[in-house]
Scaffold this motif. Structure first.
Motif, mmCIF file in Angstrom:
data_model
loop_
_atom_site.group_PDB
_atom_site.id
_atom_site.type_symbol
_atom_site.label_atom_id
_atom_site.label_comp_id
_atom_site.label_asym_id
_atom_site.label_seq_id
_atom_site.Cartn_x
_atom_site.Cartn_y
_atom_site.Cartn_z
ATOM 1 N N GLY A 29 0.819 -1.208 0.000
ATOM 2 C CA GLY A 29 0.000 0.000 0.000
ATOM 3 C C GLY A 29 0.851 1.254 0.000
ATOM 4 N N LYS A 30 0.535 2.164 0.920
ATOM 5 C CA LYS A 30 1.242 3.453 0.972
ATOM 6 C C LYS A 30 2.702 3.308 1.382
ATOM 7 N N GLN A 31 3.073 2.174 1.943
ATOM 8 C CA GLN A 31 4.470 1.954 2.321
ATOM 9 C C GLN A 31 5.317 1.515 1.123
ATOM 10 N N GLY A 32 4.703 1.338 -0.032
ATOM 11 C CA GLY A 32 5.445 0.990 -1.231
ATOM 12 C C GLY A 32 5.457 -0.491 -1.514
ATOM 13 N N SER A 33 6.518 -0.961 -2.098
ATOM 14 C CA SER A 33 6.663 -2.366 -2.488
ATOM 15 C C SER A 33 8.070 -2.836 -2.174
ATOM 16 N N GLU A 34 8.205 -4.137 -2.072
ATOM 17 C CA GLU A 34 9.518 -4.754 -1.918
ATOM 18 C C GLU A 34 9.525 -6.047 -2.724
ATOM 19 N N LEU A 35 10.718 -6.490 -3.061
ATOM 20 C CA LEU A 35 10.848 -7.727 -3.819
ATOM 21 C C LEU A 35 10.541 -8.917 -2.925
ATOM 22 N N THR A 36 9.883 -9.919 -3.504
ATOM 23 C CA THR A 36 9.688 -11.176 -2.793
ATOM 24 C C THR A 36 11.013 -11.942 -2.814
ATOM 25 N N PRO A 37 11.185 -12.907 -1.925
ATOM 26 C CA PRO A 37 12.393 -13.740 -1.992
ATOM 27 C C PRO A 37 12.548 -14.424 -3.358
ATOM 28 N N GLU A 38 11.421 -14.827 -3.956
ATOM 29 C CA GLU A 38 11.470 -15.454 -5.283
ATOM 30 C C GLU A 38 11.988 -14.468 -6.331
ATOM 31 N N ALA A 39 11.557 -13.213 -6.230
ATOM 32 C CA ALA A 39 12.017 -12.188 -7.169
ATOM 33 C C ALA A 39 13.500 -11.912 -6.986
ATOM 34 N N GLU A 40 13.960 -11.850 -5.746
ATOM 35 C CA GLU A 40 15.387 -11.629 -5.492
ATOM 36 C C GLU A 40 16.219 -12.731 -6.119
ATOM 37 N N LYS A 41 15.773 -13.978 -5.946
ATOM 38 C CA LYS A 41 16.509 -15.120 -6.514
ATOM 39 C C LYS A 41 16.470 -15.069 -8.040
ATOM 40 N N LEU A 42 15.296 -14.846 -8.608
ATOM 41 C CA LEU A 42 15.155 -14.798 -10.058
ATOM 42 C C LEU A 42 15.992 -13.675 -10.649
ATOM 43 N N LEU A 43 16.008 -12.533 -9.992
ATOM 44 C CA LEU A 43 16.801 -11.399 -10.468
ATOM 45 C C LEU A 43 18.291 -11.733 -10.440
ATOM 46 N N LYS A 44 18.743 -12.384 -9.381
ATOM 47 C CA LYS A 44 20.151 -12.787 -9.285
ATOM 48 C C LYS A 44 20.506 -13.779 -10.390
ATOM 49 N N VAL A 45 19.667 -14.773 -10.593
ATOM 50 C CA VAL A 45 19.906 -15.777 -11.631
ATOM 51 C C VAL A 45 19.898 -15.118 -13.010
ATOM 52 N N TYR A 46 18.928 -14.236 -13.237
ATOM 53 C CA TYR A 46 18.828 -13.542 -14.517
ATOM 54 C C TYR A 46 20.092 -12.725 -14.794
ATOM 55 N N GLU A 47 20.544 -11.966 -13.810
ATOM 56 C CA GLU A 47 21.729 -11.120 -13.999
ATOM 57 C C GLU A 47 22.975 -11.977 -14.254
ATOM 58 N N GLU A 48 23.106 -13.093 -13.552
ATOM 59 C CA GLU A 48 24.250 -13.986 -13.793
ATOM 60 C C GLU A 48 24.194 -14.576 -15.199
ATOM 61 N N ALA A 49 22.989 -14.988 -15.643
ATOM 62 C CA ALA A 49 22.832 -15.554 -16.981
ATOM 63 C C ALA A 49 23.122 -14.491 -18.042
ATOM 64 N N GLN A 50 22.649 -13.271 -17.806
ATOM 65 C CA GLN A 50 22.880 -12.175 -18.749
ATOM 66 C C GLN A 50 24.383 -11.897 -18.890
ATOM 67 N N LEU A 51 25.086 -11.849 -17.768
ATOM 68 C CA LEU A 51 26.526 -11.605 -17.807
ATOM 69 C C LEU A 51 27.264 -12.749 -18.505
ATOM 70 N N ALA A 52 26.865 -13.981 -18.230
ATOM 71 C CA ALA A 52 27.492 -15.132 -18.889
ATOM 72 C C ALA A 52 27.257 -15.093 -20.394
ATOM 73 N N ALA A 53 26.050 -14.699 -20.802
ATOM 74 C CA ALA A 53 25.749 -14.604 -22.230
ATOM 75 C C ALA A 53 26.604 -13.525 -22.885
ATOM 76 N N TRP A 54 26.713 -12.366 -22.227
ATOM 77 C CA TRP A 54 27.558 -11.286 -22.760
ATOM 78 C C TRP A 54 29.005 -11.770 -22.910
ATOM 79 N N ARG A 55 29.496 -12.445 -21.902
ATOM 80 C CA ARG A 55 30.890 -12.915 -21.958
ATOM 81 C C ARG A 55 31.095 -13.908 -23.093
ATOM 82 N N SER A 56 30.111 -14.772 -23.325
ATOM 83 C CA SER A 56 30.206 -15.745 -24.420
ATOM 84 C C SER A 56 30.240 -15.041 -25.772
ATOM 85 N N VAL A 57 29.359 -14.076 -25.959
ATOM 86 C CA VAL A 57 29.339 -13.336 -27.226
ATOM 87 C C VAL A 57 30.621 -12.525 -27.375
#
Length: 119
Positions: free
Chosen positions: A74-102
């Motif tokens: 509500g008025k206190q805003g939003s925060e990431l769920t634990p699932e979102a934190e994990k998914l974001l970490k995995v996504y960023e690692e995969a993105q960096l690995a893909a960049w390094r491969s290319v």
């Protein structure tokens, strides 16, 4: 010398999801904004995006991934769920690995393939 710029994009969704919604760079950027500002509205503003569009993107991503990404407080805003934190970490690692491969392939054929630092 490498005269090329390139973009590497990772998109993720559940295998069973036949829709067009994905978890990708835009969702990741919104989540980083929510981490920083504790507000989807502020994250959207910082990206130059309408709140209604950001809300739709998050809703569609949650549906595609079949997990909640934000705890809306509500008025206190939003925060990431634990699932979102994990998914974001995995996504960023995969993105960096893909960049390094290319980068490695571009380096092999054209030299100076270091584009990952522009991510």
């Amino acid at each position: 010398m490498n005269d090329y710029n390139y973009i590497v994009r990772i998109k993720v969704k559940q295998k069973e999801d036949a829709g067009n919604s994905w978890f990708g760079r835009g969702v990741a950027d919104l989540l980083h904004g929510v981490e920083k500002y504790h507000s989807l509205n502020m994250a959207a503003q910082q990206m130059g995006m309408a709140y209604s569009k950001a809300w739709r993107i998050m809703r569609d991503a949650e549906k595609a991934m079949k997990i909640p990404l934000l705890n809306r407080m509500g008025k206190q805003g939003s925060e990431l769920t634990p699932e979102a934190e994990k998914l974001l970490k995995v996504y960023e690692e995969a993105q960096l690995a893909a960049w390094r491969s290319v980068d490695a392939v571009m380096e092999q054929y054209y030299g100076n393939g270091k584009n990952a630092d522009k991510m």
